[in-house]
Design a protein around this motif. Structure first.
Motif, mmCIF file in Angstrom:
data_model
loop_
_atom_site.group_PDB
_atom_site.id
_atom_site.type_symbol
_atom_site.label_atom_id
_atom_site.label_comp_id
_atom_site.label_asym_id
_atom_site.label_seq_id
_atom_site.Cartn_x
_atom_site.Cartn_y
_atom_site.Cartn_z
ATOM 1 N N TRP A 9 0.851 -1.190 0.000
ATOM 2 C CA TRP A 9 0.000 0.000 0.000
ATOM 3 C C TRP A 9 0.886 1.239 0.000
ATOM 4 N N TRP A 11 0.683 5.753 -0.506
ATOM 5 C CA TRP A 11 -0.001 7.010 -0.814
ATOM 6 C C TRP A 11 0.610 7.608 -2.067
ATOM 7 N N ASN A 14 -2.849 11.501 -7.371
ATOM 8 C CA ASN A 14 -3.374 11.116 -8.675
ATOM 9 C C ASN A 14 -3.576 12.384 -9.501
ATOM 10 N N SER A 21 -4.446 9.734 -3.367
ATOM 11 C CA SER A 21 -4.929 8.364 -3.539
ATOM 12 C C SER A 21 -4.049 7.417 -2.736
ATOM 13 N N SER A 23 -2.598 3.506 -3.325
ATOM 14 C CA SER A 23 -2.489 2.316 -4.157
ATOM 15 C C SER A 23 -2.623 1.110 -3.233
ATOM 16 N N ASP A 27 -3.354 -3.444 -8.968
ATOM 17 C CA ASP A 27 -4.007 -2.463 -9.835
ATOM 18 C C ASP A 27 -5.266 -1.858 -9.224
ATOM 19 N N GLU A 29 -6.793 1.215 -6.830
ATOM 20 C CA GLU A 29 -6.441 2.519 -6.303
ATOM 21 C C GLU A 29 -7.679 3.148 -5.679
#
Length: 178
Positions: A9, A11, A14, A21, A23, A27, A29
């Motif tokens: 994970w 930060w 975006n 966001s 992650s 894939d 988000e």
């Protein structure tokens, strides 16, 4: 199923959506509602979802699961937004004048749901940061009209003096997510 933090994970900012966001690996988000002008400078760069962030998130997921009747996806959304707000938003000055003084004393603690009352209505809010005199609150209601021209939407934050925090009406256990 509740999402639990993993090592991958992270930060990030975006650019396409112009918001903070996280992650979630594979894939996935999660987009927060927090734009660049509300974020600390470090939030523009990729940041690790640290152990401290994970602990805050897990504690909040646990507390929200016990205090609200919501599905897992909404609890994750609230907890991720609250974690982002707690760690990555710029400090705020209290803006208590928008809210009425509460006639009941309540104890402010992170993760507690409380009520804020304007001249027009009352809204549900979640304590994100608790201080001796003021607390950072995340609006849980769909909208919080402050004036004729100013309002807050769900998940926006505002800092208020603790004397503005009121107890929830009996039986409040539902949040309408956007």
């Amino acid at each position: 199923m509740l999402l639990m933090p993993k090592r991958d994970w992270q930060w990030g900012y975006n650019e396409k959506h112009a918001v903070l966001s996280v992650s979630l690996g594979d894939d996935m988000e999660f987009l927060s509602p927090y734009g660049l002008k509300t974020l600390i400078p470090d939030a523009k760069q990729p940041l690790e979802f640290s152990v401290e962030h994970a602990k805050f998130y897990i504690d909040l997921v646990d507390r929200l699961s016990k205090s609200l009747s919501l599905n897992d996806a909404l609890i994750v959304q609230i907890a991720l937004n609250a974690t982002a707000a707690h760690f990555l938003l710029k400090p705020q000055m209290p803006k208590s004048w928008f809210f009425k003084v509460s006639h009941q004393c309540v104890y402010s603690e992170v993760g507690k749901l409380l009520q804020l009352t304007t001249n027009e209505h009352s809204v549900l809010a979640l304590v994100i940061e608790s201080g001796l005199q003021a607390s950072l609150m995340m609006i849980m209601s769909a909208e919080c009209r402050l004036t004729d021209v100013k309002s807050l939407t769900q998940f926006e934050t505002i800092k208020v003096m603790n004397d503005r925090l009121g107890p929830l009406p009996v039986g409040t256990r539902q949040v309408n997510a956007a």
